[in-house]
Design a protein around this motif. Structure first.
Motif, PDB file in Angstrom:
ATOM      1  N   LYS A  48      97.732 -21.380  74.391  1.00 20.86           N
ATOM      2  CA  LYS A  48      96.976 -20.469  73.555  1.00 20.86           C
ATOM      3  C   LYS A  48      95.893 -21.230  72.770  1.00 20.86           C
ATOM      4  O   LYS A  48      94.744 -20.788  72.679  1.00 20.86           O
ATOM      5  N   ALA A  49      96.279 -22.400  72.222  1.00 17.23           N
ATOM      6  CA  ALA A  49      95.307 -23.201  71.462  1.00 17.23           C
ATOM      7  C   ALA A  49      94.141 -23.609  72.359  1.00 17.23           C
ATOM      8  O   ALA A  49      92.975 -23.561  71.949  1.00 17.23           O
ATOM      9  N   ALA A  50      94.439 -23.995  73.604  1.00 19.99           N
ATOM     10  CA  ALA A  50      93.381 -24.423  74.520  1.00 19.99           C
ATOM     11  C   ALA A  50      92.504 -23.239  74.932  1.00 19.99           C
ATOM     12  O   ALA A  50      91.273 -23.351  74.975  1.00 19.99           O
ATOM     13  N   ASP A  51      93.132 -22.094  75.198  1.00 11.74           N
ATOM     14  CA  ASP A  51      92.352 -20.899  75.552  1.00 11.74           C
ATOM     15  C   ASP A  51      91.421 -20.502  74.401  1.00 11.74           C
ATOM     16  O   ASP A  51      90.254 -20.176  74.612  1.00 11.74           O
ATOM     17  N   ASP A  52      91.983 -20.522  73.172  1.00 12.78           N
ATOM     18  CA  ASP A  52      91.171 -20.151  72.012  1.00 12.78           C
ATOM     19  C   ASP A  52      89.996 -21.105  71.834  1.00 12.78           C
ATOM     20  O   ASP A  52      88.872 -20.683  71.558  1.00 12.78           O
ATOM     21  N   ALA A  53      90.280 -22.408  72.016  1.00  8.96           N
ATOM     22  CA  ALA A  53      89.223 -23.412  71.863  1.00  8.96           C
ATOM     23  C   ALA A  53      88.119 -23.149  72.882  1.00  8.96           C
ATOM     24  O   ALA A  53      86.927 -23.211  72.576  1.00  8.96           O
ATOM     25  N   CYS A  54      88.538 -22.818  74.108  1.00  5.58           N
ATOM     26  CA  CYS A  54      87.576 -22.554  75.175  1.00  5.58           C
ATOM     27  C   CYS A  54      86.713 -21.342  74.819  1.00  5.58           C
ATOM     28  O   CYS A  54      85.486 -21.372  74.966  1.00  5.58           O
ATOM     29  N   LYS A  55      87.356 -20.308  74.316  1.00  4.11           N
ATOM     30  CA  LYS A  55      86.614 -19.099  73.917  1.00  4.11           C
ATOM     31  C   LYS A  55      85.622 -19.407  72.793  1.00  4.11           C
ATOM     32  O   LYS A  55      84.479 -18.965  72.819  1.00  4.11           O
ATOM     33  N   GLN A  56      86.093 -20.169  71.797  1.00  5.00           N
ATOM     34  CA  GLN A  56      85.197 -20.533  70.684  1.00  5.00           C
ATOM     35  C   GLN A  56      83.966 -21.280  71.201  1.00  5.00           C
ATOM     36  O   GLN A  56      82.845 -21.026  70.777  1.00  5.00           O
ATOM     37  N   LEU A  57      84.208 -22.219  72.137  1.00  3.30           N
ATOM     38  CA  LEU A  57      83.094 -23.020  72.662  1.00  3.30           C
ATOM     39  C   LEU A  57      82.117 -22.145  73.446  1.00  3.30           C
ATOM     40  O   LEU A  57      80.904 -22.292  73.321  1.00  3.30           O
ATOM     41  N   GLU A  58      82.669 -21.227  74.254  1.00  4.35           N
ATOM     42  CA  GLU A  58      81.795 -20.338  75.026  1.00  4.35           C
ATOM     43  C   GLU A  58      80.966 -19.456  74.098  1.00  4.35           C
ATOM     44  O   GLU A  58      79.777 -19.229  74.323  1.00  4.35           O
ATOM     45  N   ASP A  59      81.634 -19.000  73.030  1.00  2.00           N
ATOM     46  CA  ASP A  59      80.965 -18.146  72.061  1.00  2.00           C
ATOM     47  C   ASP A  59      79.838 -18.911  71.363  1.00  2.00           C
ATOM     48  O   ASP A  59      78.710 -18.424  71.224  1.00  2.00           O
ATOM     49  N   LEU A  60      80.144 -20.145  70.961  1.00  2.00           N
ATOM     50  CA  LEU A  60      79.123 -20.996  70.330  1.00  2.00           C
ATOM     51  C   LEU A  60      77.960 -21.238  71.286  1.00  2.00           C
ATOM     52  O   LEU A  60      76.794 -21.154  70.913  1.00  2.00           O
ATOM     53  N   ALA A  61      78.301 -21.533  72.551  1.00  2.00           N
ATOM     54  CA  ALA A  61      77.278 -21.877  73.542  1.00  2.00           C
ATOM     55  C   ALA A  61      76.295 -20.729  73.746  1.00  2.00           C
ATOM     56  O   ALA A  61      75.121 -20.946  74.044  1.00  2.00           O
ATOM     57  N   SER A  62      76.782 -19.498  73.564  1.00  2.00           N
ATOM     58  CA  SER A  62      75.894 -18.360  73.804  1.00  2.00           C
ATOM     59  C   SER A  62      74.941 -18.140  72.636  1.00  2.00           C
ATOM     60  O   SER A  62      74.035 -17.340  72.704  1.00  2.00           O
TER      61      SER A  62
END
Lengths: 537, 92
Positions: A48-62
């Motif tokens: 869950k922590a890794a999935d959340d981190a991935c989502k945060q990064l994708e969100d930032l990248a956009s």
């Protein structure tokens, strides 16, 4: 009733604020540890922590520029790769904080100790990634303002980076009180541009400051009052209202020219340090841009190339709508080191390889900047100046460099032009003989000239009081520079903090200066100061 | 099945930094074939599907990248990757 506390600090951006206090969250998850649970639980928590981190990064990248997004994409790729190895460790019974840290620490060390600049500089991305996932594991807040902050606050923090400052919702920031930091830092310049009151070097029992406490910030005088008594509140309120009235009157005619009581027009330009603030600044208030500090385009990990710089300078041209724009070439070194190009250690960095002295030693990087400047000069009213000039030879050499740049671009059929070429006057020896330089214009960098003339650093609290811009010797120096420039009809102006405060403006007008470049938020008060002045005073 | 081989010279100015590494790894992962590469013939092969390994290759401008792929789509994988390197990853 809580006891009033008065804490002293150094002024970094003028202004006053009365608001609630918010303590900047700096979470130190790197050192936290927890007991490992069952393997299945650890796998689930880590997943869950890794999935959340991935989502945060994708969100930032956009939400960021293409270059910044590519770095985030790099983090996402590495997250996926390190995930597998971490899961293997979890299967062996390790807790997810321990397993993830073990994998990442090994990788961070191998990047940082690689001896390759490009890998070393990516080490910070791995650290970011490590902390992001650990925050998820421990369920702690993102660093920054407390969650749910919904009204303007005075932020108390150790220090802030420029990107942290720019990401803040400006409506939520009444002021900044930093324990570390410097009045000459990039953040201080950004705060000045926005008109955010800011102090640095906040000392005293700052650990007793709590979220939600009432706080008075007097950034003009470097004072922070927490839990003020009703008497302090009322005095502060009166002073603030008086200043607000003055500013209100000034704002009414901010777009009118600045003319002295004798009827002499004074040019008022803006200092622009970050193009991301351009959208917040009204061009009608200014006669142009008097100083663009380009070193702030260069962050630790990024040196913009010719094309990127050309795009940024083009935005300035668009904003200015035909008004003149003075761009200063990279002023690295001194207190503004840039990784990879600055000299690592000098006994006296302020007397060392900085400004133009440094730029000429990195021809590849300097060439990128000169080409971008020559190209944008074909599009707008551009002037280019070099910082830290000591000898007339340096100006001649720079002219030759620029001529070579223009020739090279022409031979490749690229549209370009030679702008007016000028110099900063920060070195006292140059100030005393401005007329001997082959410059089309010059601009006195008051911050550095004050430091060099008084031999006192502004960011050293022990001696900063000596770096006094009202020193009669300094004013004489500026008077001589102004006369010298007049002898050869060289336009001369002043940029720096001295041009942004009332007393400084009057002193400068008195010694003959008729062109100023100021922090955007100060323009209305500076124009009023000009209007109040007459030569008979 | 015989492995498919190919090589290309790293010609972009910055060499094998983060951006090209991400590009190669992403492209490599889109193929089923096992894909590996190396610079020096005396060093071990690394997986072309790992951004991290690609970074640690420390490839510099002028280095020759040797690719090796094994699997159904190996020829397509090699030509795609070689093409990306020769195109300087769309940089410069």
């Amino acid at each position: 009733m809580k006891q009033e506390r008065r804490l002293s600090a150094s002024s970094a951006s003028p202004g006053r604020a009365s608001a609630e206090l918010a303590v900047w969250r700096v979470c130190n998850v790197a050192d936290q540890r927890r007991d490992a649970g069952e393997v299945g639980d650890e796998l689930a928590l880590f997943g869950k922590a890794a999935d959340d981190a991935c989502k945060q990064l994708e969100d930032l990248a956009s939400r960021v520029s293409e270059d910044a997004a590519e770095i985030l994409e790099f983090q996402i790729e590495l997250l996926e790769e390190f995930r597998e190895e971490t899961c293997e460790l979890l299967e062996q019974g390790l807790g997810c904080d321990v397993a993830w840290s073990r994998v990442l620490d090994r990788e961070i060390a191998s990047y940082q100790e690689s001896g390759e600049a490009f890998l070393e500089s990516r080490g910070s991305d791995l650290i970011d990634l490590k902390l992001r996932v650990l925050r998820g594991v421990f369920g702690v807040e993102e660093p920054g303002l407390p969650q749910g902050t919904d009204k303007p606050v005075v932020i108390v923090a150790p220090d802030l980076s420029p990107s942290e400052f720019l990401q803040l919702d400006r409506e939520m920031v009444a002021g900044l009180a930093l324990r570390e930091g410097s009045p000459t830092s990039h953040v201080a310049l950004l705060a000045k541009a926005r008109g955010t009151p800011m102090v640095v070097g906040l000392s005293g029992e700052t650990t007793l400051l709590e979220d939600g406490a009432q706080v008075l910030l007097d950034a003009d005088n470097g004072l922070v009052i927490a839990n003020p008594t009703s008497e302090s509140l009322s005095t502060f309120g009166k002073e603030t209202r008086a200043l607000a009235r003055k500013r209100f009157v000034a704002e009414q005619r901010v777009s009118e020219p600045a003319v002295t009581r004798d009827g002499e027009a004074v040019q008022i330009h803006a200092n622009i340090d970050d193009v991301s603030l351009l959208c917040e600044i009204d061009a009608d208030r200014f006669d142009g841009i008097g100083l663009v500090r380009t070193e702030f385009l260069f962050s630790d990990n990024h040196a913009p190339d010719e094309e990127e710089q050309f795009q940024i300078y083009s935005r300035l041209v668009e904003w200015a709508g035909g008004k003149p724009i003075t761009i200063r070439t990279l002023d690295a070194g001194g207190d503004k080191p840039i990784k990879g190009i600055s000299v690592p250690a000098e006994a006296n960095p302020f007397l060392g390889l900085r400004g133009y002295r440094l730029s000429r030693t990195v021809p590849e990087m300097f060439g990128e900047q000169l080409r971008a400047l020559a190209r944008v000069a074909a599009k707008g009213n551009i002037k280019v100046m070099i910082p830290m000039v000591t000898e007339p030879d340096e100006m001649e050499e720079f002219r030759q460099l620029f001529a070579d740049t223009v020739l090279e671009l022409m031979s490749r059929d690229i549209e370009c032009a030679t702008p007016a070429l000028g110099m900063m006057v920060e070195v006292p020896a140059a100030a005393l003989c401005v007329c001997q330089f082959d410059a089309d214009f010059c601009s006195i960098g008051s911050n550095d000239l004050v430091q060099y003339a008084t031999a006192a650093a502004r960011d050293n609290p022990q001696v900063s009081a000596l770096a006094n811009s009202a020193h009669p010797g300094l004013l004489n120096l500026i008077r001589i520079a102004t006369h010298s420039a007049d002898l050869v009809s060289m336009p001369i102006s002043v940029c720096g903090d001295m041009a942004s405060n009332e007393a400084g403006v009057h002193s400068l007008l008195k010694v003959g200066i008729r062109s100023l470049s100021v922090a955007p938020a100060q323009v209305s008060l500076v124009k009023e100061a000009v209007r109040e002045w007459s030569s008979s005073e | 099945m015989e492995p498919v081989l190919g090589s290309a010279t790293l010609a972009n100015q910055a060499g094998m930094h983060a951006r090209p590494a991400v590009k190669i790894a992403k492209a490599a992962k889109s193929f089923n074939a096992e894909i590996s590469l190396r610079i020096d013939e005396n060093t071990g092969w690394i997986s072309a599907k790992s951004t991290n390994s690609l970074m640690k290759l420390k490839g510099r401008t002028g280095d020759v990248l040797h690719f090796r792929a094994q699997g159904e789509d190996a020829p397509k994988a090699i030509s795609t990757l070689i093409g990306m390197v020769e195109d300087k990853f769309g940089e410069d």
